[in-house]
Design an enzyme around this catalytic site. Structure first.
Site, PDB file in Angstrom:
ATOM      1  N   ARG A 167       1.535   7.147  -9.841  1.00 49.77           N
ATOM      2  CA  ARG A 167       0.737   6.393  -8.836  1.00 49.77           C
ATOM      3  C   ARG A 167      -0.648   6.829  -8.697  1.00 49.77           C
ATOM      4  O   ARG A 167      -0.855   7.958  -8.999  1.00 49.77           O
ATOM      5  CB  ARG A 167       1.535   6.761  -7.386  1.00 49.77           C
ATOM      6  N   ASP A 192       5.125  11.180 -11.853  1.00 44.07           N
ATOM      7  CA  ASP A 192       4.741  10.381 -10.739  1.00 44.07           C
ATOM      8  C   ASP A 192       3.475   9.617 -11.217  1.00 44.07           C
ATOM      9  O   ASP A 192       2.385   9.891 -11.725  1.00 44.07           O
ATOM     10  CB  ASP A 192       4.106  11.398  -9.692  1.00 44.07           C
ATOM     11  N   CYS A 234       9.818   1.081  -1.336  1.00 42.73           N
ATOM     12  CA  CYS A 234      11.297   1.675  -1.587  1.00 42.73           C
ATOM     13  C   CYS A 234      12.389   0.798  -1.478  1.00 42.73           C
ATOM     14  O   CYS A 234      12.726   0.800  -0.134  1.00 42.73           O
ATOM     15  CB  CYS A 234      11.524   3.109  -1.358  1.00 42.73           C
TER      16      CYS A 234
END
Length: 225
Positions: free
Chosen positions: A151, A149, A78
């Site tokens: 991921r 999401d 991030c």
């Protein structure tokens, strides 16, 4: 754990995950010094043959006690929170907390190049703009035609296998991380929650993580005094 750190994932009985092999590329010792004065030395490890081709990194900290699984955190990169200290999320404080807790216990922090839950930096900032208009973090992704999401933790499982780690305690509030690791053949013995790091700017974001993806954050604590 010191002997297993240099182990390589393979297709034989030493690799119960059955994942394609990743191998250690480079291991270097680096002293860390944080802005609050905390200092620790870590080994930074890079890898060959990761499934997604990204430049993920393992941060090896401390040494687990005999018979104790290492404490592991999967930390998604991030830039805004980790580097610039953005108060719109809790990523920076989680990273700082994780380094110290893992160093005390012994384990590994995987720093994964998955900005914005896998949608990338520019898309994340586009989603921020929509959040300023009232959408929550998941609705903003959807409005951009992106997954809530994106991921995938296959590369994370490969990294752990390459380090000889097949059983671990997971430092996370996100149940999907443990579920994916277990599906990939790793044993998550314990799910250890991180702290709650609220600011005037991230309470709605944290609340959305509880409601949408069942993060183990106590809703009663998601306020700013």
């Amino acid at each position: 754990m010191r002997e297993s750190r240099n182990a390589t994932a393979s297709s034989d009985s030493s690799n119960p995950t059955g994942l394609s092999a990743a191998t250690v590329r480079t291991r270097v010792t680096v002293p860390f010094h944080f802005g609050d004065g905390y200092a620790v030395t870590a080994d930074l490890v890079t890898f060959h043959h990761l499934a997604d081709g990204q430049e993920h990194m393992a941060v090896v900290l401390g040494e687990p006690a005999a018979g104790q699984p290492p404490l592991v955190r999967l930390h998604s990169e991030c830039l805004t929170g980790d580097v610039f200290g953005s108060a719109c999320c809790d990523c920076g404080p989680q990273l700082r907390e994780a380094v110290e807790r893992i160093a005390e216990r012994g384990g590994v922090l995987l720093y994964l190049r998955q900005e914005g839950r896998g949608i990338g930096l520019y898309n994340k900032l586009d989603a921020y703009a929509l959040q300023d208009q009232g959408l929550d973090t998941y609705a903003a992704n959807a409005a951009l035609g992106l997954p809530e999401d994106a991921r995938d933790y296959t590369a994370a499982a490969q990294m752990l296998a390459a380090l000889g780690i097949f059983e671990l305690d997971l430092l996370s509030n996100n149940p999907d991380k443990a579920a994916q690791l277990r599906t990939l053949g790793l044993t998550v013995s314990q799910h250890v929650p991180t702290g709650v790091f609220t600011t005037a700017h991230n309470v709605r974001y944290l609340h959305a993580k509880v409601v949408h993806t069942q993060h183990t954050l106590p809703l009663t604590e998601l306020t700013v005094g």
